[in-house]
Design a protein around this motif. Structure first.
Motif, short mmCIF file in Angstrom:
data_model
loop_
_atom_site.label_atom_id
_atom_site.label_comp_id
_atom_site.label_asym_id
_atom_site.label_seq_id
_atom_site.Cartn_x
_atom_site.Cartn_y
_atom_site.Cartn_z
N ALA A 138 -9.57 -1.28 -5.99
CA ALA A 138 -9.91 -0.15 -6.86
C ALA A 138 -8.67 0.50 -7.46
N ALA A 139 -7.53 0.31 -6.82
CA ALA A 139 -6.29 0.93 -7.30
C ALA A 139 -5.74 0.24 -8.54
N GLY A 140 -6.23 -0.94 -8.85
CA GLY A 140 -5.82 -1.63 -10.06
C GLY A 140 -4.40 -2.17 -10.04
N ARG A 141 -3.87 -2.46 -8.88
CA ARG A 141 -2.51 -3.02 -8.79
C ARG A 141 -2.48 -4.46 -9.30
N ARG A 142 -1.31 -4.89 -9.74
CA ARG A 142 -1.17 -6.27 -10.18
C ARG A 142 -1.54 -7.21 -9.02
#
Length: 472
Positions: free
Chosen positions: A299-303
């Motif tokens: 959910a944090a959208g990290r690579r």
């Protein structure tokens, strides 16, 4: 008075105890750890295989990083148990005794391992197995009988070669010391470092703590002295050995999988999926925690590359925490059996999480083609080096048979023999006065051979074999 916490050093065991001035800063057990840490065998672990032989990835564990992690885990479990049940350690101080002893035996537990890990042990044993029809009884294949043959019950020291008894030999004899005492460690530390407290003749495959040889015949007299000092008998484990063994299992199960994930052999999502699909681990609290954190990471959208590393960190942290709890609880639950020396089952044997992680390590790490290829190459090197060093050790005139240091006959033998550590040669010569079978020439020849091979690093073994092959 015998005590499993004896801090008398090996060099003091044959003397009447005298008053001594204690170090105001470090206990003798803390000194044990320091002596081990700065020793040559510990440094060599940086080039000995954990799972991935001679790997170019600096982030992958060697025996050195593995040993430091085992030491750290052992200290953590000892601290956790002592904080809740200090009486289990019979008054031993946490900071002066328990923690440094666990750190020391954790650091030392793999020192005797040959190059290429357990496959190296197998390769050494196989070399002897292929020659068992003559090497224990005859001068050479088809040659006359030895004046003193090696008894059948000692053949397992070589055919089932194991790094554990080699560790005891390494730290008590093969390290240089003015009085021939190795690192001159304390009785308690040495006793706790003996994982399998039986000799080759007393092995019992049905007993987990006696399934392997824990000390060689060459060290029998020393082990007897340690037992008089600590009160332990044949087949009786030191209390702290249970913790060290559990931490080795934890490191093997969690961190070998961790390395497989770092190398991209298996993803953290695959590991989690496998645990969720297995009925024995699907509801484990550590798995549930990891699943929750994975959702947060996504959910944090990290690579993807960063998300992968973060997930690996969560798996490692939650699994280690869960297994440390399991080992600590198991140690406390088994306290009476451990104290009475009736306990037999390793602390991690009933951990479904530990067993599942071990199976993942076996499937994705130990069975990886790259690992198997390097193990095959290592086995070939060990086979060739064993033969080369045996030829050099045994190559002396018949009239010089009793003198293991006598001049070699052939040019190649002279060169190969010159490569053997002076420490090992000195011990092989001095052991002639030891008495019993350990003083026989053939036993000393074979111990010298295994001393040399087990002391090699992976890189040294491969390079030396490539060199010697070119001399054939």
């Amino acid at each position: 008075m015998a005590t499993i916490w004896s801090d008398r050093r090996v060099g003091e065991l044959s003397h009447t105890p005298t008053g001594r001035t204690p170090d105001p800063v470090r206990s003798r057990f803390q000194q044990d750890y320091d002596r081990l840490l700065f020793s040559t065998p510990v440094r060599r672990l940086s080039d000995k295989t954990q799972v991935w032989p001679m790997d170019a990835n600096d982030g992958v564990r060697t025996r050195l990083t593995h040993s430091h992690e085992v030491a750290n885990l052992a200290r953590s479990i000892g601290t956790r148990v002592h904080s809740s049940k200090p009486e289990l350690f019979l008054g031993a101080d946490l900071h002066q005794v328990i923690q440094p002893m666990l750190s020391a035996i954790g650091l030392a537990h793999d020192l005797g391992n040959p190059p290429f890990g357990h496959q190296g042990e197998t390769a050494i044993g196989r070399w002897f197995e292929l020659r068992k029809s003559w090497i224990f009884t005859n001068h050479h294949n088809g040659g006359p009988e030895l004046p003193v043959a090696i008894p059948d019950d000692l053949h397992a020291e070589f055919i089932k070669f194991d790094g554990n008894p080699q560790t005891l030999r390494l730290v008590t004899k093969l390290q240089t010391n003015i009085a021939h005492l190795g690192l001159d460690l304390t009785s308690a530390t040495l006793a706790a470092a003996i994982k399998y407290p039986v000799c080759a003749g007393n092995r019992d495959k049905q007993n987990p703590i006696a399934k392997k040889c824990g000390y060689f015949e060459a060290e029998r007299a020393l082990v007897n002295e340690l037992r008089i000092e600590t009160g332990l008998a044949e087949g009786q484990r030191h209390t702290l050995t249970w913790i060290m063994e559990a931490c080795d299992d934890i490191a093997y199960s969690v961190l070998d999988v961790d390395d497989a994930m770092k190398k991209g052999v298996i993803s953290p999502d695959d590991v989690l999926a496998s645990l969720l699909a297995d009925v024995t681990t699907s509801t484990h609290v550590a798995v549930a925690k990891a699943q929750t954190k994975f959702r947060e990471v996504e959910a944090a959208g990290r690579r993807p590359e960063l998300a992968r590393d973060i997930k690996i960190g969560y798996l490692r942290a939650y699994f280690i925490e869960a297994l440390i709890d399991h080992a600590s609880d198991g140690f406390v639950a088994a306290r009476e059996a451990i104290s009475s020396f009736s306990h037999r089952t390793p602390l991690m044997d009933d951990s479904t999480l530990c067993e599942k992680l071990k199976s993942l390590a076996q499937q994705h790490a130990f069975s990886n083609p790259g690992v198997l290829r390097m193990e095959a190459r290592g086995a070939e090197a060990i086979e060739g080096l064993m033969t080369a060093f045996w030829d050099a050790i045994h190559d002396r005139a018949p009239e010089d048979f009793d003198d293991i240091l006598a001049r070699r006959s052939g040019a190649k033998s002279k060169y190969v023999f010159a490569l053997i550590s002076q420490n090992y040669l000195e011990d092989a010569s001095r052991a002639a006065s030891a008495g019993g079978i350990a003083a026989s020439v053939r036993y000393r020849e074979l111990r010298l051979l295994t001393d040399m091979l087990s002391g090699m690093t992976d890189t040294f073994a491969i390079k030396l074999w490539e060199e010697l092959k070119g001399m054939q």
